[in-house]
Design a protein around this motif. Structure first.
Motif, PDB file in Angstrom:
ATOM      1  N   VAL A   1      37.293  30.693  43.457  1.00  0.00           N
ATOM      2  CA  VAL A   1      36.691  29.091  43.218  1.00  0.00           C
ATOM      3  C   VAL A   1      38.073  28.515  42.656  1.00  0.00           C
ATOM      4  CG1 VAL A   1      35.541  27.898  41.519  1.00  0.00           C
ATOM      5  CG2 VAL A   1      34.392  29.733  42.531  1.00  0.00           C
ATOM      6  N   TYR A   2      38.876  29.097  41.843  1.00  0.00           N
ATOM      7  CA  TYR A   2      40.244  28.459  41.252  1.00  0.00           C
ATOM      8  C   TYR A   2      41.018  27.889  42.429  1.00  0.00           C
ATOM      9  CZ  TYR A   2      44.249  27.301  38.702  1.00  0.00           C
ATOM     10  OH  TYR A   2      45.380  26.779  38.342  1.00  0.00           O
ATOM     11  N   LYS A   3      41.286  28.697  43.611  1.00  0.00           N
ATOM     12  CA  LYS A   3      42.041  28.503  44.674  1.00  0.00           C
ATOM     13  C   LYS A   3      41.534  27.543  45.578  1.00  0.00           C
ATOM     14  CE  LYS A   3      45.675  30.466  45.151  1.00  0.00           C
ATOM     15  NZ  LYS A   3      46.866  30.192  44.730  1.00  0.00           N
ATOM     16  N   ASN A   4      40.238  27.502  45.784  1.00  0.00           N
ATOM     17  CA  ASN A   4      39.501  26.588  46.574  1.00  0.00           C
ATOM     18  C   ASN A   4      39.721  25.023  45.900  1.00  0.00           C
ATOM     19  OD1 ASN A   4      37.725  25.516  48.602  1.00  0.00           O
ATOM     20  ND2 ASN A   4      36.447  25.133  47.139  1.00  0.00           N
TER      21      ASN A   4
ATOM     22  N   ILE B   1      44.304  33.881  36.167  1.00  0.00           N
ATOM     23  CA  ILE B   1      44.412  33.758  37.784  1.00  0.00           C
ATOM     24  C   ILE B   1      45.836  34.467  37.987  1.00  0.00           C
ATOM     25  CG2 ILE B   1      44.925  32.112  39.709  1.00  0.00           C
ATOM     26  CD1 ILE B   1      42.157  31.866  38.430  1.00  0.00           C
ATOM     27  N   GLU B   2      46.757  34.367  37.291  1.00  0.00           N
ATOM     28  CA  GLU B   2      48.160  35.236  37.844  1.00  0.00           C
ATOM     29  C   GLU B   2      47.717  36.707  37.805  1.00  0.00           C
ATOM     30  OE1 GLU B   2      51.290  34.002  35.491  1.00  0.00           O
ATOM     31  OE2 GLU B   2      51.165  31.991  35.906  1.00  0.00           O
TER      32      GLU B   2
ATOM     33  N   GLN C   1      35.688  36.291  41.445  1.00  0.00           N
ATOM     34  CA  GLN C   1      34.979  34.907  42.014  1.00  0.00           C
ATOM     35  C   GLN C   1      35.715  33.715  41.312  1.00  0.00           C
ATOM     36  OE1 GLN C   1      32.789  37.375  40.805  1.00  0.00           O
ATOM     37  NE2 GLN C   1      31.744  37.772  42.578  1.00  0.00           N
ATOM     38  N   ARG C   2      36.332  34.194  40.248  1.00  0.00           N
ATOM     39  CA  ARG C   2      36.999  33.008  39.364  1.00  0.00           C
ATOM     40  C   ARG C   2      38.280  32.533  40.313  1.00  0.00           C
ATOM     41  NH1 ARG C   2      37.130  30.635  34.319  1.00  0.00           N
ATOM     42  NH2 ARG C   2      39.204  29.779  33.883  1.00  0.00           N
TER      43      ARG C   2
ATOM     44  N   PHE D   1      46.379  41.664  41.003  1.00  0.00           N
ATOM     45  CA  PHE D   1      45.382  42.752  41.462  1.00  0.00           C
ATOM     46  C   PHE D   1      44.958  42.542  42.722  1.00  0.00           C
ATOM     47  CE2 PHE D   1      40.903  43.672  41.830  1.00  0.00           C
ATOM     48  CZ  PHE D   1      40.767  44.794  41.347  1.00  0.00           C
ATOM     49  N   LEU D   2      44.738  41.606  43.388  1.00  0.00           N
ATOM     50  CA  LEU D   2      44.446  41.484  44.546  1.00  0.00           C
ATOM     51  C   LEU D   2      45.278  41.819  45.704  1.00  0.00           C
ATOM     52  CD1 LEU D   2      41.900  38.206  44.407  1.00  0.00           C
ATOM     53  CD2 LEU D   2      41.171  40.292  44.707  1.00  0.00           C
ATOM     54  N   ILE D   3      46.601  41.232  45.293  1.00  0.00           N
ATOM     55  CA  ILE D   3      47.725  41.975  46.357  1.00  0.00           C
ATOM     56  C   ILE D   3      47.940  43.353  46.215  1.00  0.00           C
ATOM     57  CG2 ILE D   3      50.105  41.646  46.388  1.00  0.00           C
ATOM     58  CD1 ILE D   3      50.041  38.783  45.472  1.00  0.00           C
TER      59      ILE D   3
END
Length: 173
Positions: free
Chosen positions: A158-161, A14-15, A154-155, A20-22
């Motif tokens: 889903v994780y953040k949700n 997740i980290e 997607q993970r 990556f997304l940032i």
């Protein structure tokens, strides 16, 4: 190119996914949108959606952004109006199930969710249905299955949700 594709489709950390997304803020606002939505940055979501709607004129791409924004804002009417423009049957069933859940039609939602073949999507939807039905324990089991069956961005979503909505599903994840 391979590290990029790996992050999108296979990464489970997740980290690393978050970093990556940032980093996609300037290069690929579509991916950065996932980060700001997952972290409930409302103002930034509005800015990005507006930029993406201006940039992409194709009706199917526009519909996808409008549906995603509608789901984020819990605007069922917007999602319903744009469903006809979603070409992918899997995504259409996914969003259609969301509409049924939000409208409280859990039986119809279960039937529509049964048409979804991607395990993470199906488990995620069924988890939400169980939450609405008051079956938190069953929702947690399904949420864990959803999390185990997805990778990449997607993970992260889903994780953040589940971090917000169902934190007990993350124990041991």
């Amino acid at each position: 190119m391979l590290p990029y594709v790996y992050m999108l489709l296979q990464e489970t950390n997740i980290e690393r996914l978050e970093k990556f997304l940032i980093r996609q803020q300037k290069k690929n606002p579509s991916f950065y949108l996932l980060y700001v939505m997952a972290n409930r940055q409302d103002e930034e979501v509005d800015n990005l959606i507006n930029r993406l709607l201006v940039k992409y004129k194709h009706p199917q791409k526009q519909a996808l952004y409008k549906v995603v924004c509608g789901m984020y804002r819990k605007n069922v009417r917007t999602v319903k109006n744009e469903l006809v423009h979603i070409q992918s049957a899997q995504f259409r069933y996914y969003y259609e199930t969301y509409v049924h859940i939000e409208e409280g039609n859990l039986g119809v939602a279960r039937a529509t969710a049964a048409k979804v073949t991607k395990p993470w999507m199906k488990c995620s939807l069924l988890s939400e249905i169980e939450m609405r039905a008051g079956n938190r324990h069953e929702a947690t089991i399904l949420a864990r299955q959803a999390l185990q069956s997805c990778r990449g961005v997607q993970r992260y979503i889903v994780y953040k949700n589940y971090e917000r909505e169902l934190p007990e599903a993350l124990l041991g994840a």
